[in-house]
Design an enzyme around this catalytic site. Structure first.
Site, PDB file in Angstrom:
ATOM      1  NE  ARG A 258      -3.787  -2.249   2.325  1.00 21.99           N
ATOM      2  CZ  ARG A 258      -4.654  -2.571   3.277  1.00 21.99           C
ATOM      3  NH1 ARG A 258      -4.750  -1.798   4.342  1.00 21.99           N
ATOM      4  NH2 ARG A 258      -5.403  -3.643   3.177  1.00 21.99           N
ATOM      5  NE  ARG A 273      -0.851   4.888   9.117  1.00 18.96           N
ATOM      6  CZ  ARG A 273      -2.166   4.705   9.213  1.00 18.96           C
ATOM      7  NH1 ARG A 273      -2.848   4.324   8.153  1.00 18.96           N
ATOM      8  NH2 ARG A 273      -2.796   4.919  10.356  1.00 18.96           N
ATOM      9  CD  GLU A 345      -8.146  -1.254  10.985  1.00 17.65           C
ATOM     10  OE1 GLU A 345      -8.330  -1.994  10.009  1.00 17.65           O
ATOM     11  OE2 GLU A 345      -8.085  -0.009  10.902  1.00 17.65           O
ATOM     12  CB  SER A 348     -11.137  -4.099   8.910  1.00 16.80           C
ATOM     13  OG  SER A 348     -12.296  -3.350   8.648  1.00 16.80           O
ATOM     14  NE  ARG A 387      -1.740  -1.819  11.393  1.00 16.52           N
ATOM     15  CZ  ARG A 387      -2.538  -0.769  11.322  1.00 16.52           C
ATOM     16  NH1 ARG A 387      -3.625  -0.720  12.063  1.00 16.52           N
ATOM     17  NH2 ARG A 387      -2.258   0.234  10.502  1.00 16.52           N
TER      18      ARG A 387
END
Length: 423
Positions: A258, A273, A345, A348, A387
């Site tokens: 990403r 991130r 987070e 999801s 994560r």
């Protein structure tokens, strides 16, 4: 993608759904463009019928010795007019497709209203955050010689990391543990899919055309996947599925890429991130009747990963203004990070309804029916490996800076119980 017929018949519902997402109304623009395109199509059909009729008359007039020139002139004029209308029709269809592809999925009635993450609703919590008798550190201060950000920056720039020794093995152990859990206990089939795709799969799951800036593209015609959702979901594209084989549950461990466009200044340190990361993804394809139960099942599967690792977490129902583009309902799992002193987070889980299926033309034929229906698709992280590594480091840190290996991971670590990072 929404059903154009539904939009045509329910313009007020479309605008109301967009308003819940904080978006401007679009129904009037869509309906006007649709009416214009249909008017052009109707005129084309009428001209085609008249051209065919006139062409037949020309033969009859010539056969009777009459003057067919007026009819021939009319046919020529019709051909010119049809050519112009066909160009206009193609342009209108393209404009309408672009407009429809840019519309997000509409929130389910059960989704709480809200503008952003501050309006998300907490559903439940599991586990109690550990109380340390020392000041807990963040993961990038715990990694020591086994987590090299500077070396990665020399190779690739910012937002990359090199993991070494036991840290690299811990990352691999997490992915293997998740895959074994999902395939052995949760009914998912493991898949190994490409990490490079063409345009169509990304259009199918909703990343294109609207979010190209979030992706990495090769110098050729391929894109690097931002999530295995893209490849797993598109395995049923352009298919008519047997309802007896639904639900289809798939899981995969892949690299993900990403660009983190719009994330300048956010989580610039550490592994939260990154441009390249690993994730174990879950995807389900099912009938509309199975959809809600599968969403609950998928969320529970992601929760089970954290439970078995002993990581405290909470589940949030995302509000209408914070859901992803393709989702109609989403649960986020946030894991407790002692070093940051807050939940972040880690998964999801989204139900997209038939939104992606319409874009992919993924259907099934109910028993006893001739017509096909669109399937429902769901996707969720099961969970983000990097994560989860961060969460393990911070929750299992010890006063001397070493990391206790969670019991669930020790079989994957050759029985190693403690990781020492001062190497």
């Amino acid at each position: 993608m929404l059903d154009l017929k539904w939009v045509r018949e329910n313009p007020d519902l479309l605008d109301a759904g967009l308003a819940r997402r904080g978006k401007e109304p679009l129904a009037a623009s869509i309906v006007a463009l649709d009416e214009k395109q249909r008017a052009v199509t109707t005129e084309l059909q009428g001209l085609q019928a008249r051209r065919n009729d006139a062409s037949r008359q020309i033969g009859a007039v010539k056969k009777s010795g009459g003057d067919a020139q007026p009819l021939m002139d009319e046919v020529a004029a019709i051909k010119d007019r049809m050519a112009a209308l066909e160009d206009e029709e193609r342009a209108l269809v393209a404009d309408l497709d672009t407009l429809m592809l840019g519309i997000p999925n509409l929130p389910d009635d059960q989704v709480p209203d809200g503008a952003d993450e501050n309006d998300n609703r907490e559903i439940r919590r599991w586990g109690e955050p550990k109380t340390f008798d020392f000041e807990p550190k963040e993961h990038f201060d715990l990694g020591g010689g086994l987590m090299d950000f500077e070396g990665a920056a020399k190779l690739s720039g910012a937002r990359f990391v090199i993991l070494k020794g036991a840290m690299a093995r811990l990352s691999r152990a997490l992915a293997q543990f998740m895959l074994d859990l999902h395939t052995g206990d949760h009914g998912y089939t493991e898949m190994n899919t490409p990490v490079m795709v063409l345009d169509a799969p990304l259009v199918g799951t909703g990343q294109l055309p609207k979010f190209s800036e979030d992706l990495f593209r090769t110098t050729g015609s391929h894109w690097l996947i931002p999530t295995a959702e893209v490849t797993l979901t598109n395995t049923v594209a352009d298919s008519i599925l047997d309802p007896a084989k639904l639900p289809i549950r798939m899981t995969a461990h892949t690299l993900c890429f990403r660009s983190e466009a719009g994330s300048a200044g956010k989580d610039t340190r550490g592994m939260i991130r990154q441009h390249q990361f690993e994730k174990v993804e879950m995807v389900t394809v099912c009938t509309p009747e199975q959809s809600e139960a599968e969403h609950q099942h998928m969320t529970a599967c992601a929760e089970e990963v954290l439970k078995r690792l002993g990581l405290p977490y909470r589940v949030l129902a995302l509000c209408s203004g914070d859901m992803g583009f393709s989702a109609r309902r989403t649960y986020d799992l946030e894991v407790w990070l002692p070093g940051q002193g807050r939940y972040r987070e880690i998964s999801s889980c989204s139900n997209t309804g038939d939104f992606q299926a319409r874009r992919m033309k993924a259907r099934y034929r109910p028993d006893g029916e001739k017509a096909t229906r669109f399937v429902h698709t769901l996707n969720g992280s099961g969970v983000a490996v990097g994560r989860c590594l961060v969460a393990v480091l911070e929750n299992y840190q010890q006063a001397d800076g070493s990391i206790l290996v969670p019991e669930a991971l020790r079989p994957y670590m050759g029985g190693l119980e403690v990781i020492r990072t001062d190497v």
